[in-house]
Design an enzyme around this catalytic site. Structure first.
Site, mmCIF file in Angstrom:
data_model
loop_
_atom_site.group_PDB
_atom_site.id
_atom_site.type_symbol
_atom_site.label_atom_id
_atom_site.label_comp_id
_atom_site.label_asym_id
_atom_site.label_seq_id
_atom_site.Cartn_x
_atom_site.Cartn_y
_atom_site.Cartn_z
ATOM 1 N N TRP A 146 -2.465 -16.692 -49.431
ATOM 2 C CA TRP A 146 -3.147 -15.819 -48.469
ATOM 3 C C TRP A 146 -4.058 -14.851 -49.201
ATOM 4 O O TRP A 146 -4.903 -15.353 -49.982
ATOM 5 C CB TRP A 146 -2.164 -15.245 -47.431
ATOM 6 C CG TRP A 146 -1.090 -14.289 -47.848
ATOM 7 C CD1 TRP A 146 -1.061 -12.953 -47.606
ATOM 8 C CD2 TRP A 146 0.165 -14.599 -48.490
ATOM 9 N NE1 TRP A 146 0.110 -12.415 -48.062
ATOM 10 C CE2 TRP A 146 0.876 -13.379 -48.593
ATOM 11 C CE3 TRP A 146 0.742 -15.757 -48.995
ATOM 12 C CZ2 TRP A 146 2.136 -13.303 -49.199
ATOM 13 C CZ3 TRP A 146 1.995 -15.676 -49.589
ATOM 14 C CH2 TRP A 146 2.667 -14.469 -49.675
ATOM 15 N N ASP A 147 -3.948 -13.541 -49.054
ATOM 16 C CA ASP A 147 -4.972 -12.608 -49.576
ATOM 17 C C ASP A 147 -5.501 -13.040 -50.949
ATOM 18 O O ASP A 147 -4.724 -13.179 -51.904
ATOM 19 C CB ASP A 147 -4.383 -11.202 -49.738
ATOM 20 C CG ASP A 147 -4.030 -10.553 -48.414
ATOM 21 O OD1 ASP A 147 -3.917 -11.260 -47.411
ATOM 22 O OD2 ASP A 147 -3.857 -9.325 -48.414
ATOM 23 N N SER A 188 -1.474 -6.984 -52.319
ATOM 24 C CA SER A 188 -2.882 -7.138 -52.704
ATOM 25 C C SER A 188 -3.449 -6.051 -53.616
ATOM 26 O O SER A 188 -2.922 -4.939 -53.688
ATOM 27 C CB SER A 188 -3.743 -7.199 -51.449
ATOM 28 O OG SER A 188 -3.532 -8.440 -50.853
ATOM 29 N N ARG A 191 -1.670 0.892 -49.595
ATOM 30 C CA ARG A 191 -1.731 -0.286 -50.466
ATOM 31 C C ARG A 191 -3.161 -0.782 -50.668
ATOM 32 O O ARG A 191 -4.105 -0.241 -50.137
ATOM 33 C CB ARG A 191 -0.876 -1.393 -49.863
ATOM 34 C CG ARG A 191 -1.223 -1.765 -48.424
ATOM 35 C CD ARG A 191 -0.255 -2.842 -47.928
ATOM 36 N NE ARG A 191 -0.633 -3.367 -46.637
ATOM 37 C CZ ARG A 191 0.061 -3.171 -45.517
ATOM 38 N NH1 ARG A 191 1.144 -2.443 -45.532
ATOM 39 N NH2 ARG A 191 -0.345 -3.708 -44.376
ATOM 40 N N ASP A 192 -3.274 -1.881 -51.410
ATOM 41 C CA ASP A 192 -4.497 -2.667 -51.569
ATOM 42 C C ASP A 192 -5.583 -1.950 -52.391
ATOM 43 O O ASP A 192 -6.711 -1.763 -51.926
ATOM 44 C CB ASP A 192 -5.081 -3.084 -50.197
ATOM 45 C CG ASP A 192 -4.092 -3.856 -49.344
ATOM 46 O OD1 ASP A 192 -3.058 -4.299 -49.882
ATOM 47 O OD2 ASP A 192 -4.347 -4.014 -48.137
ATOM 48 N N GLU A 219 -7.100 -2.499 -43.676
ATOM 49 C CA GLU A 219 -6.502 -3.055 -44.878
ATOM 50 C C GLU A 219 -7.581 -3.512 -45.875
ATOM 51 O O GLU A 219 -8.714 -3.781 -45.509
ATOM 52 C CB GLU A 219 -5.637 -4.264 -44.510
ATOM 53 C CG GLU A 219 -4.640 -3.958 -43.399
ATOM 54 C CD GLU A 219 -3.611 -5.056 -43.229
ATOM 55 O OE1 GLU A 219 -2.477 -4.846 -43.689
ATOM 56 O OE2 GLU A 219 -3.925 -6.112 -42.658
HETATM 57 C C1 FRU Z 1 -3.452 -8.183 -45.594
HETATM 58 C C2 FRU Z 1 -2.150 -7.615 -46.097
HETATM 59 C C3 FRU Z 1 -2.382 -6.581 -47.180
HETATM 60 C C4 FRU Z 1 -1.116 -6.644 -47.982
HETATM 61 C C5 FRU Z 1 -0.763 -8.116 -47.916
HETATM 62 C C6 FRU Z 1 0.698 -8.411 -47.893
HETATM 63 O O1 FRU Z 1 -3.337 -9.509 -45.207
HETATM 64 O O2 FRU Z 1 -1.386 -7.053 -45.037
HETATM 65 O O3 FRU Z 1 -2.651 -5.291 -46.660
HETATM 66 O O4 FRU Z 1 -1.312 -6.191 -49.291
HETATM 67 O O5 FRU Z 1 -1.370 -8.602 -46.727
HETATM 68 O O6 FRU Z 1 0.943 -9.749 -47.636
#
Ligand code: FRU
Length: 414
Positions: free
Chosen positions: A47-48, A119, A193-194, A278
């Protein structure tokens, strides 16, 4: 108006702005993804995703290899819905940015002091010509912790592929301060986060963007006139809107090692509008500052609606704004209403290419879905002043390099 730290106050994404968000605007909708999409890796949910880049945002080719990083979870141990229980950062490499070979986990087993790796971003770093830094979110379930962190190592490549060494020591960077950004005691739905690290071309200083929530005891403050904005007569703001309070956060590095940071007020807040902004990131183009973030249909405040996708804000005065929502509404690229969960976690590169992952694609029988966990077709955006337009669909997971690392031409950027 200037606040106590001498920079413009946060820009507001208002309810009035968000009332202009409409799914299926053809210029701001991601083309439908085919049910027959290819799967990049049979063993891992993916994913991310973000590319190996320089600190200015350019995707790097290292000795002819392009490298991307993604959150992954082992498909044999986790389902798509509980993939976060196994989230690690992995890397993939490719000649040209289309066919990705799985390289392995980036951080050494046990390096992260908490349960999960969420992320962030990975950049070529000062030091040797192969120094690399990852900034990521170190997440713990019990006790709840979500800490932007840094880990350093080296990239090596030869004709057969790419590998990383180091990445065995994690340094926590900062935590939600409860002053600008809600901490867990104020908001037990808090997001923090991120990290996305970049150099601001205006002052040459290093900053990090991150996802946060406006600091306040969740639900105790009613949404005010400023957050509502100029709405039509008789517009009612539901009381439940007070439970949503996303913020795009920023901090400035105060040492060369990028381990010490000064928290600054959020760039954009969405109190009463949406609870999550996000993976914020930035593109500087034509003297304008474009701030992008991803958000969900499900995190909109009561009384508002919009698709999952990437949203954006534009400033004519550099990183501290003021910002206006791109396209007046903020919506840049939403999922089509026929496939509302087809893709998420869009990342806009400095060349306008946008990568994302496939989440769930319906078949012709709408009760039958196919889970993704693989990269979506890359799409091309054109940024024209305060507007954006989707113009092209490229290959699945197409992330081409923008600069060679480390040629004479790029050495002075380093
Ligand atoms: C976005 C998210 C990010 C996080 C990650 C966790 O898709 O929610 O904010 O870091 O996925 O899976």
């Amino acid at each position: 108006m200037l606040n106590t730290v001498g920079i413009a106050e946060s820009s507001l994404w208002t309810r009035a702005d968000a009332m202009k968000v409409h799914a299926d605007d053809p210029t701001a909708t991601m083309p439908a993804i085919s049910y027959d999409f290819p799967v990049m890796n049979e063993d891992y949910w993916i994913w991310d995703t973000w590319p190996l880049r320089d600190i200015h945002g350019q995707v790097v080719s290292f000795q002819g290899w392009t490298v991307i990083f993604a959150l992954v979870a082992d498909r044999s141990k986790y389902g798509w819905s509980n993939r976060n229980d196994g989230a690690r950062i992995a890397y993939f490499y490719s000649r040209g940015g289309l066919n990705w070979v799985f390289g392995g986990h980036l951080l050494k087993d046990g390096a992260n002091p908490r349960s999960w790796e969420w992320s962030g971003c990975t950049i070529m770093a000062p030091g040797t010509a192969n120094s690399v830094e990852v900034f990521f979110t170190s997440v713990n379930q019990t006790p709840p912790q979500s800490v932007p962190a840094q880990c350093k190592g080296y990239i090596y490549a030869d004709d057969t592929g790419v590998r990383f060494e180091g990445f065995d020591e994690v340094t926590d960077l900062f935590e939600a301060d409860g002053l600008y950004y809600a901490d867990y005691t104020e908001n037990n739905f808090w997001d923090f986060r991120d990290p996305h690290v970049f150099i601001n071309p205006e002052d040459g200083k290093t900053y990090v963007l991150f996802e946060g929530n406006v600091a306040m005891d969740r639900g105790t403050v009613p949404v005010g006139k400023d957050e509502i904005g100029p709405v039509p007569p008789e517009t009612v703001t539901p009381d439940g809107a007070r439970y949503t309070a996303a913020a795009i956060g920023i901090a400035r590095a105060t040492n060369e090692a990028r381990t010490e940071w000064k928290m600054l007020p959020p760039l954009v807040t969405a109190f009463g509008v949406n609870d999550q902004t996000e993976r914020p990131h930035v593109v500087f183009q034509d003297g304008l500052t474009y701030l992008f973030t991803i958000s969900h249909h499900s995190t909109y405040a009561e009384g508002l609606d919009g698709p999952d996708g990437v949203y954006g804000f534009v400033s004519e005065n550099g990183i501290f704004g003021p910002y206006e929502p791109l396209n007046s509404s903020g919506l840049v690229l939403g999922n089509p209403s026929s496939q509302p969960y087809q893709a998420y976690s869009h990342y806009v590169m400095t060349n306008g290419l946008v990568t994302s992952f496939i989440d769930t694609v319906p078949s012709s029988d709408p009760t039958v879905f196919r889970y993704g966990g693989t990269l979506a077709p890359t799409v091309k955006l054109e940024l024209v002043g305060h507007r954006s337009f989707v113009t092209e669909v490229k290959g699945y997971g197409y992330i081409p390099p923008q600069i060679e690392w480390l040629t004479e031409a790029t050495a002075d950027l380093f």
